[in-house]
Design an enzyme around this catalytic site. Structure first.
Site, mmCIF file in Angstrom:
data_model
loop_
_atom_site.group_PDB
_atom_site.id
_atom_site.type_symbol
_atom_site.label_atom_id
_atom_site.label_comp_id
_atom_site.label_asym_id
_atom_site.label_seq_id
_atom_site.Cartn_x
_atom_site.Cartn_y
_atom_site.Cartn_z
ATOM 1 N N ASP A 1 0.923 -1.091 0.031
ATOM 2 C CA ASP A 1 -0.037 0.064 0.012
ATOM 3 C C ASP A 1 1.062 1.257 -0.069
ATOM 4 O O ASP A 1 1.713 1.317 1.063
ATOM 5 C CB ASP A 1 -1.142 -0.033 1.260
ATOM 6 C CG ASP A 1 -1.859 1.238 1.228
ATOM 7 O OD1 ASP A 1 -1.246 2.317 0.832
ATOM 8 O OD2 ASP A 1 -2.930 1.006 1.663
ATOM 9 N N HIS A 2 1.083 1.826 -1.123
ATOM 10 C CA HIS A 2 2.251 2.928 -1.383
ATOM 11 C C HIS A 2 2.080 4.136 -0.202
ATOM 12 O O HIS A 2 3.066 4.791 0.071
ATOM 13 C CB HIS A 2 2.477 3.244 -2.927
ATOM 14 C CG HIS A 2 1.443 4.256 -3.408
ATOM 15 N ND1 HIS A 2 0.052 3.910 -3.775
ATOM 16 C CD2 HIS A 2 1.558 5.510 -3.160
ATOM 17 C CE1 HIS A 2 -0.367 5.250 -4.104
ATOM 18 N NE2 HIS A 2 0.452 6.017 -3.944
ATOM 19 N N HIS B 1 -5.775 2.990 1.234
ATOM 20 C CA HIS B 1 -5.055 4.061 1.796
ATOM 21 C C HIS B 1 -5.623 4.723 3.002
ATOM 22 O O HIS B 1 -5.119 5.102 4.085
ATOM 23 C CB HIS B 1 -4.748 5.081 0.726
ATOM 24 C CG HIS B 1 -4.165 4.445 -0.579
ATOM 25 N ND1 HIS B 1 -3.275 3.719 -0.814
ATOM 26 C CD2 HIS B 1 -4.432 4.948 -1.794
ATOM 27 C CE1 HIS B 1 -2.883 3.370 -1.877
ATOM 28 N NE2 HIS B 1 -3.628 4.113 -2.778
HETATM 29 C C1 BG6 Z 1 -3.525 4.688 -6.248
HETATM 30 C C2 BG6 Z 1 -4.917 4.688 -6.817
HETATM 31 O O1 BG6 Z 1 -3.560 3.720 -5.383
HETATM 32 O O2 BG6 Z 1 -3.142 5.896 -5.767
HETATM 33 C C3 BG6 Z 1 -4.980 5.991 -8.041
HETATM 34 O O3 BG6 Z 1 -5.051 3.485 -7.745
HETATM 35 C C4 BG6 Z 1 -4.489 7.324 -7.147
HETATM 36 O O4 BG6 Z 1 -6.285 5.993 -8.113
HETATM 37 C C5 BG6 Z 1 -3.333 6.935 -6.361
HETATM 38 O O5 BG6 Z 1 -4.594 8.225 -7.927
HETATM 39 C C6 BG6 Z 1 -2.963 8.076 -5.466
HETATM 40 O O6 BG6 Z 1 -1.632 8.119 -4.983
HETATM 41 P P1 BG6 Z 1 -0.833 9.421 -4.584
HETATM 42 O O7 BG6 Z 1 0.410 8.920 -4.133
HETATM 43 O O8 BG6 Z 1 -0.591 10.206 -5.938
HETATM 44 O O9 BG6 Z 1 -1.588 9.869 -3.565
#
Ligand code: BG6
Length: 531
Positions: free
Chosen positions: A201-202, A264
């Site tokens: 989960d980045h 997230h």
């Molecule tokens: C991803 C989603 O996990 O996270 C995307 O699939 C989203 O739809 C993205 O745009 C948002 O990540 P960040 O790091 O730009 O907030």
């Protein structure tokens, strides 16, 4: 008004990893796809440039396309040049390039997995990777089960090998509801132990998300007031200005709740709400996170109706530029009922949190790109001081804002005396921002840099465990089941304009309880401080 806290100085540059990868081959399955080009290869390059990938690390790309090693190397170099946070330095690239290999992998052709195994044996012989493998599955969820089976059958990964490691990284979404997530977990466990599975989960790789743990557990001032007695409610906003960015097909299947809330946003809830872990290891932290998720009651029909809002954007203007509505995006059904916005009110049924709602919202094409957690403290039992005209007493609540992006940092809003002859009170922000800390100047590391090196080192703290993912799906599935059984009428969507803060119903969700979303449309406190 803003009071700026000068950030105290500093250790070594934040983006230089203090840990180096062990010998291993990193295999990217789906190596010609978007994720590999935008995120994985640039992150691996950045690690190499910072000295975190030694001479015993190789990168093996695998996907359906027919490519030679040199074509693959060229594609990856271009990917780093286009998407990397660090520009390509000839000397770093020359060191890395020979360690890059490519294999054509056809999921329906077991022979191709044998070819992959042979390249990995080459890697062990030539680069001393010692049989260690980290396989990153950058492929659609529907392909994961079968790919892992083939990887195991062909001997690329084995269950708990004795003298080396074999790990897989699985991208989100992990399943599309509770049942499919459980099913995928079962399929993976047929071949691998839980300790070998790293679910990404980045958001957990973001600096400011990790700082949440430090903020909560390295300071003694917050813990005594971190409970329902002192906190009125918590708001979590993850707002994006982008639309579906060419991923209409994926998004039609997914929607905001699956794409963002299940992963997230609920991860953020668990970090804000968890009890202090007994130690700083993966098991202890994940035990506390899962306990928190377990104490969020699923919603029944009345709960879904009362506590959730879904929305879809129509055409509008973002940063002065007209943008189309969701139904006009490529790959999207012109009559789509898919939500691009979700707001949810949830409760945490625990001693610490009973009586403090958490409000979550996320959406595409909102007015500003901002991700933040707002911890709204209760007001004093009696407010003695006069306020300025136009100031509601709501504006004078103590508020802790944890900014995840952009402008990563923390602001504590407290009340102060307005200068002058009266006792008028006005809010001020005590503001800390990461980019103000002296050790930077270098951009913060991308989340994938942190997550990839952790996975190479076998540290699963920032990855989600089987039970965590299932608990998050349990809660979200209670909403999805009802939403899917009761789709909105065709003319109910779109119900918010691109460039707005989302549907009116989401404002009512809080207004009903005498609260309001904090829409950070004003210039950031940092901008004010610098002016
Ligand atoms: C991803 C989603 O996990 O996270 C995307 O699939 C989203 O739809 C993205 O745009 C948002 O990540 P960040 O790091 O730009 O907030």
């Amino acid at each position: 008004m803003t009071a700026v806290l000068a950030p105290a100085a500093t250790a070594a540059p934040a983006s230089v990893p203090s840990r180096a990868a062990p010998p291993c081959a990193v295999v990217i399955v789906g190596a010609t796809g978007d994720l590999a080009r935008r995120k994985l290869m640039p992150a691996l390059y950045a690690l190499a440039a910072q000295g975190a990938l030694g001479e015993h690390v190789t990168i093996v790309g695998a996907s359906r396309q027919q490519l030679s090693d040199s074509e693959f190397r060229e594609q990856m170099r271009e990917a780093v040049a286009t998407h990397g946070r660090l520009s390509v330095q000839a000397e770093v690239w020359q060191r890395l390039e020979p360690a890059l290999r490519y294999v054509t992998l056809d999921p329906h052709e077991p022979r191709t997995y044998t070819a992959l195994r042979e390249v990995l044996e080459w890697s062990d012989r030539t680069f001393g990777t010692q049989g260690n493998r980290l396989v990153h599955l950058a492929i659609p969820p529907s392909a994961i089960g079968e790919t892992v089976r083939e990887l195991a059958v062909s001997g690329v990964v084995a269950r708990r090998p004795r003298d080396h490691f074999a790990r897989i990284i699985v991208e989100k979404p992990f399943g599309r509801d509770l049942r499919s997530a459980q099913d995928l977990n079962r399929r993976l466990h047929r071949f691998l132990d839980e300790s070998q599975i790293f679910r990404i989960d980045h958001y957990l790789g973001k600096e400011s998300v990790q700082n949440l743990l430090v903020l909560r557990f390295a300071n003694s001032v917050f813990e005594p007031i971190w409970n329902a007695q002192h906190i009125d409610h918590v708001q979590i906003t993850v707002a994006e200005t982008v639309g579906v960015e060419g991923r209409g097909g994926y998004y039609e299947e997914s929607g905001a709740l699956r794409d963002m809330v299940q992963s997230h946003l609920l991860q953020l809830v668990s970090l804000v709400g968890m009890e202090p872990p007994v130690r700083l290891d993966a098991g202890s932290i994940r035990d506390e996170k899962v306990k928190l998720l377990r104490s969020i009651p699923s919603l029944d029909e009345a709960g879904v109706l009362r506590s959730t809002v879904r929305g879809q954007y129509g055409p509008g203007i973002i940063d002065g530029v007209p943008v189309p509505g969701y139904r006009e995006e490529e790959g999207v059904d012109p009559q789509s009922l898919r939500e691009t916005y979700a707001a949810v009110r949830l409760e945490v049924d625990s001693w610490r949190w009973a009586g403090t709602p958490f409000y979550l919202r996320t959406g595409k094409r909102l007015q500003r790109r901002t991700s933040e957690i707002g911890v709204h403290f209760r007001r004093p039992p009696r407010f003695l001081f006069p306020t300025g005209s136009g100031e509601e007493s709501r504006d004078l609540e103590n508020l802790l804002i944890i900014r995840i992006q952009p402008d990563e940092g923390i602001t504590l809003c407290v009340n102060s005396k307005h200068r002058g002859a009266t006792m008028r009170v006005t809010p001020v922000g005590l503001d800390f921002w990461y980019s103000g800390v002296r050790d930077v100047g270098v951009a913060p590391p991308d989340a994938y840099e942190r997550l990839l090196i952790d996975a190479m080192l076998g540290d699963a703290t920032l990855f989600t465990r089987e039970d965590e993912v299932e608990e998050a799906w349990r809660f979200c599935t209670s909403i999805l089941d009802w939403w899917e059984a009761h789709p909105p009428a065709l003319d109910e969507f779109p119900n918010y304009r691109a460039g707005s803060w989302g549907p009116h119903a989401a404002d009512l969700l809080l207004a009903r309880e005498g609260r309001a979303w904090r829409n950070p449309s004003q210039p950031s406190l940092r901008a004010i401080a610098e002016s």
